[in-house]
Write a protein that holds these residues in place. Structure first.
Motif, PDB file in Angstrom:
ATOM      1  N   PRO A   1      38.976   3.342 -27.219  1.00 59.05           N
ATOM      2  CA  PRO A   1      39.661   4.641 -27.406  1.00 59.05           C
ATOM      3  C   PRO A   1      41.143   4.581 -27.041  1.00 59.05           C
ATOM      4  CG  PRO A   1      37.555   4.957 -26.278  1.00 59.05           C
ATOM      5  CD  PRO A   1      37.787   3.471 -26.354  1.00 59.05           C
ATOM      6  N   PHE A   2      41.522   3.604 -26.222  1.00 58.03           N
ATOM      7  CA  PHE A   2      42.897   3.550 -25.733  1.00 58.03           C
ATOM      8  C   PHE A   2      43.788   2.635 -26.573  1.00 58.03           C
ATOM      9  CE2 PHE A   2      40.196   4.885 -22.262  1.00 58.03           C
ATOM     10  CZ  PHE A   2      40.867   6.014 -21.822  1.00 58.03           C
ATOM     11  N   ILE A   3      43.221   2.079 -27.622  1.00 56.75           N
ATOM     12  CA  ILE A   3      44.017   1.229 -28.509  1.00 56.75           C
ATOM     13  C   ILE A   3      44.959   2.081 -29.345  1.00 56.75           C
ATOM     14  CG2 ILE A   3      43.828  -0.178 -30.597  1.00 56.75           C
ATOM     15  CD1 ILE A   3      41.669  -1.680 -29.344  1.00 56.75           C
ATOM     16  N   ARG A   4      46.188   1.621 -29.423  1.00 54.32           N
ATOM     17  CA  ARG A   4      47.227   2.334 -30.139  1.00 54.32           C
ATOM     18  C   ARG A   4      47.252   1.860 -31.595  1.00 54.32           C
ATOM     19  NH1 ARG A   4      50.437   5.549 -27.234  1.00 54.32           N
ATOM     20  NH2 ARG A   4      49.652   4.849 -25.221  1.00 54.32           N
ATOM     21  N   LEU A   5      47.160   2.759 -32.527  1.00 52.10           N
ATOM     22  CA  LEU A   5      47.270   2.362 -33.938  1.00 52.10           C
ATOM     23  C   LEU A   5      48.737   2.264 -34.331  1.00 52.10           C
ATOM     24  CD1 LEU A   5      44.311   4.248 -35.622  1.00 52.10           C
ATOM     25  CD2 LEU A   5      44.416   1.942 -34.707  1.00 52.10           C
ATOM     26  N   HIS A   6      48.963   1.961 -35.602  1.00 52.54           N
ATOM     27  CA  HIS A   6      50.333   1.648 -36.017  1.00 52.54           C
ATOM     28  C   HIS A   6      51.263   2.846 -35.980  1.00 52.54           C
ATOM     29  CE1 HIS A   6      47.740  -1.496 -38.006  1.00 52.54           C
ATOM     30  NE2 HIS A   6      48.278  -2.034 -36.938  1.00 52.54           N
ATOM     31  N   ASP A   7      50.676   4.054 -35.935  1.00 54.34           N
ATOM     32  CA  ASP A   7      51.526   5.241 -35.791  1.00 54.34           C
ATOM     33  C   ASP A   7      51.796   5.534 -34.322  1.00 54.34           C
ATOM     34  OD1 ASP A   7      49.103   6.119 -34.880  1.00 54.34           O
ATOM     35  OD2 ASP A   7      48.817   7.643 -36.402  1.00 54.34           O
ATOM     36  N   ASP A   8      51.373   4.632 -33.437  1.00 48.05           N
ATOM     37  CA  ASP A   8      51.643   4.697 -32.006  1.00 48.05           C
ATOM     38  C   ASP A   8      50.800   5.742 -31.283  1.00 48.05           C
ATOM     39  OD1 ASP A   8      53.050   3.137 -30.190  1.00 48.05           O
ATOM     40  OD2 ASP A   8      54.419   4.774 -29.747  1.00 48.05           O
ATOM     41  N   GLU A   9      49.803   6.310 -31.953  1.00 47.90           N
ATOM     42  CA  GLU A   9      48.854   7.178 -31.261  1.00 47.90           C
ATOM     43  C   GLU A   9      47.575   6.406 -30.992  1.00 47.90           C
ATOM     44  OE1 GLU A   9      49.223  11.963 -32.044  1.00 47.90           O
ATOM     45  OE2 GLU A   9      47.699  10.849 -33.114  1.00 47.90           O
ATOM     46  N   THR A  10      46.946   6.685 -29.852  1.00 53.23           N
ATOM     47  CA  THR A  10      45.667   6.029 -29.574  1.00 53.23           C
ATOM     48  C   THR A  10      44.541   6.753 -30.314  1.00 53.23           C
ATOM     49  OG1 THR A  10      45.187   7.393 -27.641  1.00 53.23           O
ATOM     50  CG2 THR A  10      46.468   5.386 -27.261  1.00 53.23           C
ATOM     51  N   LEU A  11      43.408   6.054 -30.462  1.00 61.54           N
ATOM     52  CA  LEU A  11      42.236   6.683 -31.076  1.00 61.54           C
ATOM     53  C   LEU A  11      41.809   7.891 -30.267  1.00 61.54           C
ATOM     54  CD1 LEU A  11      40.281   3.470 -32.091  1.00 61.54           C
ATOM     55  CD2 LEU A  11      41.167   5.209 -33.650  1.00 61.54           C
ATOM     56  N   LEU A  12      41.920   7.788 -28.927  1.00 59.28           N
ATOM     57  CA  LEU A  12      41.590   8.930 -28.070  1.00 59.28           C
ATOM     58  C   LEU A  12      42.489  10.126 -28.373  1.00 59.28           C
ATOM     59  CD1 LEU A  12      40.211  10.272 -25.602  1.00 59.28           C
ATOM     60  CD2 LEU A  12      41.967   9.184 -24.183  1.00 59.28           C
ATOM     61  N   GLN A  13      43.784   9.876 -28.504  1.00 63.44           N
ATOM     62  CA  GLN A  13      44.712  10.970 -28.793  1.00 63.44           C
ATOM     63  C   GLN A  13      44.376  11.636 -30.117  1.00 63.44           C
ATOM     64  OE1 GLN A  13      48.430   8.809 -28.201  1.00 63.44           O
ATOM     65  NE2 GLN A  13      48.893  10.122 -26.440  1.00 63.44           N
ATOM     66  N   LYS A  14      44.029  10.810 -31.107  1.00 63.71           N
ATOM     67  CA  LYS A  14      43.670  11.375 -32.404  1.00 63.71           C
ATOM     68  C   LYS A  14      42.414  12.229 -32.275  1.00 63.71           C
ATOM     69  CE  LYS A  14      45.761   7.699 -35.091  1.00 63.71           C
ATOM     70  NZ  LYS A  14      46.803   8.586 -35.662  1.00 63.71           N
ATOM     71  N   THR A  15      41.469  11.771 -31.462  1.00 65.86           N
ATOM     72  CA  THR A  15      40.223  12.524 -31.279  1.00 65.86           C
ATOM     73  C   THR A  15      40.503  13.838 -30.550  1.00 65.86           C
ATOM     74  OG1 THR A  15      39.073  10.410 -31.152  1.00 65.86           O
ATOM     75  CG2 THR A  15      37.847  12.359 -30.453  1.00 65.86           C
ATOM     76  N   LEU A  16      41.370  13.787 -29.543  1.00 68.65           N
ATOM     77  CA  LEU A  16      41.721  15.001 -28.799  1.00 68.65           C
ATOM     78  C   LEU A  16      42.384  16.033 -29.720  1.00 68.65           C
ATOM     79  CD1 LEU A  16      43.047  13.329 -25.514  1.00 68.65           C
ATOM     80  CD2 LEU A  16      41.187  15.011 -25.610  1.00 68.65           C
ATOM     81  N   ARG A  17      43.298  15.569 -30.542  1.00 71.05           N
ATOM     82  CA  ARG A  17      43.965  16.470 -31.506  1.00 71.05           C
ATOM     83  C   ARG A  17      42.961  17.105 -32.450  1.00 71.05           C
ATOM     84  NH1 ARG A  17      49.425  16.292 -31.811  1.00 71.05           N
ATOM     85  NH2 ARG A  17      50.429  14.277 -31.480  1.00 71.05           N
ATOM     86  N   ARG A  18      42.078  16.270 -32.970  1.00 67.81           N
ATOM     87  CA  ARG A  18      41.063  16.720 -33.928  1.00 67.81           C
ATOM     88  C   ARG A  18      40.153  17.755 -33.268  1.00 67.81           C
ATOM     89  NH1 ARG A  18      37.874  11.907 -34.313  1.00 67.81           N
ATOM     90  NH2 ARG A  18      39.826  11.029 -35.082  1.00 67.81           N
ATOM     91  N   ALA A  19      39.801  17.490 -32.018  1.00 69.41           N
ATOM     92  CA  ALA A  19      38.934  18.394 -31.277  1.00 69.41           C
ATOM     93  C   ALA A  19      39.650  19.713 -31.013  1.00 69.41           C
ATOM     94  CB  ALA A  19      38.510  17.743 -29.958  1.00 69.41           C
ATOM     95  N   ALA A  20      40.932  19.606 -30.633  1.00 70.57           N
ATOM     96  CA  ALA A  20      41.699  20.821 -30.326  1.00 70.57           C
ATOM     97  C   ALA A  20      41.829  21.705 -31.563  1.00 70.57           C
ATOM     98  CB  ALA A  20      43.076  20.444 -29.790  1.00 70.57           C
TER      99      ALA A  20
END
Lengths: 484, 484
Positions: free
Chosen positions: A29-48
């Motif tokens: 979850p803490f891996i940063r993708l090429h847009d510099d967001e982590t998978l966790l951050q993307k999940t948090l955004r999606r959840a929010a």
């Protein structure tokens, strides 16, 4: 549809197939993708984006709390941050049931859980929102709802769900859960039109979940409730946490929610969907997210290619050159390099497992270690001395500590440090230094508004991280001999 | 056979095909093979084994003198070390004629030169000694003698020599020099039995060489003689050197001895031989020197393989993992990584050339720089600060110097330093530190018997190596503003 929805993010998973970027202390979850967001951050955004309860609940290892908070705070979300801190991983049944107990406390038994693994990617957000709406409708009818992805190809690495009778417009009853199939069977599944990938995402009301658990796995539920009783509630600066008790948590059965409940209950429904979903299960999956050049190469960092095609090269901190090669996945980190054939990227886990067996440092963590107060990077570790680059966040402070076997030379190279060194307390500015004797109590803080960067040269006969005596620690860490 | 033989080692060549190990400041002769000896050291040993003059002459770039001496001294040879120091490379005709002039001074015109490139490998030493004996015989008869290797396969990267009439038992007249052929022609050459690889090794008497040069390239000879007149003779601790004058050396034509003389003269002979020779012209050639495991892999360093075959992996300082790959050459250095297909390893030079065009640091040198007094390694180079690990040899001393733009924090982590810091002079022991202010004159020496290891943290707005004012330097380096 009036019940509150609480996204429950399960931030577990080791991601050994994404070694050497993912490590034991840096799971997927803490891996940063090429847009510099982590998978966790993307999940948090999606959840929010889908919650209507104003709450986000995350289950995460307590060792990863500060890493989680770094990711969370960077997003500046408005929702309340609720955390369940696990002392170790215990599979999804425990995590989901703990979420149910926490959500019942927060919003009552009518509230619905939206269980989301933190290490998946979903690219079609509107489709996700629509799928959640349908799942909520079915959850409101007392179903345990799974999200079933329309299969895009005959994947043999996922479980499948066979749909049963339709439940109105929203979805279907689940006829059957099917284990990871052989290729031929997978091809049949895809052709059938009635088989979906089991995504590992769920939606259900607290009451339904606990009722079904009481019916099918009563002893599991009992052990989870016993553990929950021992949980320690505490408030952070911008979050609420419940830290689980290791002893009672260890008594909870290590089983997935699929096996414990989904495959047994007759109240299981599925919402078919097409979400631009990926479980980012291999370097090939990561690679496919980056744009390819004319030769089919996808590169990150400084890379020089000569007659090279269809390669993925991720080399953020060094120069990489490739000559006459094709179809390789190359992932470079400061202490470890991976070269894998693109068709074999699933087997990277074999490497991670071998390193795990050896207790190899390149399995456990990176050269840069994340701490509550910032990070440190080992620049050199030699006989008799070790050099670290220490970054302290504004306002943060290391513990008041001492070492039995090493002295330390500190040189501030950026920002301002507040230093306790024995009886003295003073400011250390950029280009100033101090010396910490063996046995001297000392503390490093950043009183400033920008990052403090300090070079530490340790000298001594023993330089292990466990040579530390903590006297005070603002992060509540053990003040009797644990590593920094 | 009574004339003296003086081996003349030409330590030039850039070895761009062995990037990233070979760099501009670390040419091929200085590359260390798997037995930890450099190609230069092997050449020096080989030369010492056949010389009967008690002398070894080497032509080397003056910037590489101290690197040469490190290699030379480690061998503890008994022969006198004679050096011709070039300010820059000027091809082999200049180097060989300069050797002739030096050998005439040392041993007279009857003496014979044995010209040996410093970047070849010869594994059959007795065969080499026998070939040299034959070459001396022909050189004694007034021939310019080449060594022609029995071709082992139809190599298209070498020039060939066609043999003419026999000259007794020792060799043949050269009928023709042939340029690098296409594959089909190379196959004919190998089948003919009368074609040999041109090795770039030669043997001839001083008088023959100078007579033939006078006849075929008189103006080249004149320019070399003019340059020789301006050469500065000097004695080192255990060597004699002639340092060439850059201005007159620049007037010498840049041409190979083959083109200038060998292909024109009618006094050229060839000694056919089979020496276990390699020009180590590619990573594939280096690879073939290492033993292969059952899967055909040849590995150096910490490497983990999964279903990987016929790979060469040289990863001395990091962990490298390979999954499902085949036939790759992987060469890892601290700042640059190469991945090449085994059949394409000749094309590595394309990468080196592209880096050269860019003036890329990974073309010029390594993170570790060799200096007369020892080495320094850049551990971190960031905005506003730079960290170096400095190793000073016992008895060695850096120049008395000052910097306009940086201050320096010095921490001794091994050994003892003698420090001049402004008006003060003092010893600094392990785990002690000092601070050098901007503009302060300072000097670092190692008065001890073991290596001094010092960590230097530079702070300043400009951290280039050219910010140095030298006041005194024991190595005779420019004391008016050159890099350390």
């Amino acid at each position: 549809m009036s019940s509150n929805l609480v996204p429950c993010i399960i931030a577990g998973g080791s991601g050994t197939r994404l070694w050497p970027v993912s490590r034991y202390t840096m799971p997927k979850p803490f891996i940063r993708l090429h847009d510099d967001e982590t998978l966790l951050q993307k999940t948090l955004r999606r959840a929010a984006a889908v919650t209507d309860s104003g709450k986000l609940l995350t289950v995460v290892n307590r060792e990863l709390l500060f890493r989680f908070l770094d990711d969370y705070r960077a997003l500046q979300l408005q929702e309340d941050c609720e955390l369940v801190l696990e002392p170790f991983g215990r599979n999804t049944a425990a995590a989901v049931l703990l979420c149910a107990l926490r959500v019942r406390e927060l919003c009552g038994g009518q509230a619905q859980l939206l269980v989301l693994p933190a290490d998946h990617l979903i690219q079609d957000e509107p489709a996700f929102a629509e799928a959640v709406r349908r799942a909520q409708e079915l959850a409101g009818q007392g179903y345990l709802v799974t999200f079933g992805l329309q299969p895009e190809y005959p994947e043999t690495g996922f479980g499948y769900i066979r749909t049963g009778d339709a439940l109105g417009e929203a979805g279907y009853q689940v006829a059957e859960f099917l284990e990871k199939p052989e290729l031929e069977l997978a091809q049949e599944f895809v052709a059938s039109g009635s088989h979906l990938w089991n995504s590992g995402m769920f939606c259900m009301s607290v009451d339904t979940l606990l009722t079904e658990a009481e019916r099918y796995v009563p002893s599991l539920l009992q052990s989870v409730e016993a553990c929950w009783q021992q949980g320690q509630h505490a408030s952070g600066q911008d979050y609420e946490q419940v830290e689980l008790d290791a002893e009672t948590f260890a008594m909870v059965e290590d089983v997935s929610i699929d096996i414990a409940l989904m495959e047994r209950s007759d109240r299981v429904a599925v919402v078919p969907c097409r979400l631009g979903w990926s479980d980012i299960g291999s370097w090939q999956a990561v690679s496919s997210l980056a744009p390819a050049d004319e030769q089919g190469n996808r590169i990150q960092g400084e890379v020089i290619l000569h007659d090279t095609r269809n390669c993925y090269i991720d080399s953020p901190s060094r120069l990489t050159a490739a000559v006459g090669v094709e179809g390789l996945m190359v992932v470079d980190t400061p202490d470890a390099l991976l070269i894998a054939h693109e068709d074999r990227s699933q087997e990277v886990k074999v490497i991670a497992e071998r390193l795990k067996e050896k207790g190899h440092p390149a399995f456990l963590g990176h050269l840069t270690t994340v701490r509550p107060w910032g990070t440190y990077t080992v620049l050199r570790d030699d006989d008799g001395y070790k050099i670290k680059r220490i970054v302290v966040k504004p306002g943060a402070s290391l513990s008041l500590q001492a070492h039995h076997h090493r002295s330390e030379h500190w040189i501030v190279v950026s920002g301002t440090a507040e230093v306790v060194n024995g009886e003295h307390s003073f400011l250390l500015r950029t280009n100033e230094s101090t010396f910490i004797r063996i046995g001297e109590k000392h503390r490093l803080s950043n009183p400033g508004l920008i990052e403090l960067v300090l070079i530490e040269v340790q000298c001594g006969e023993y330089l292990g991280e466990d040579d530390i005596v903590r006297y005070e620690d603002v992060y509540g860490r053990d003040t009797s001999g644990e590593p920094v």
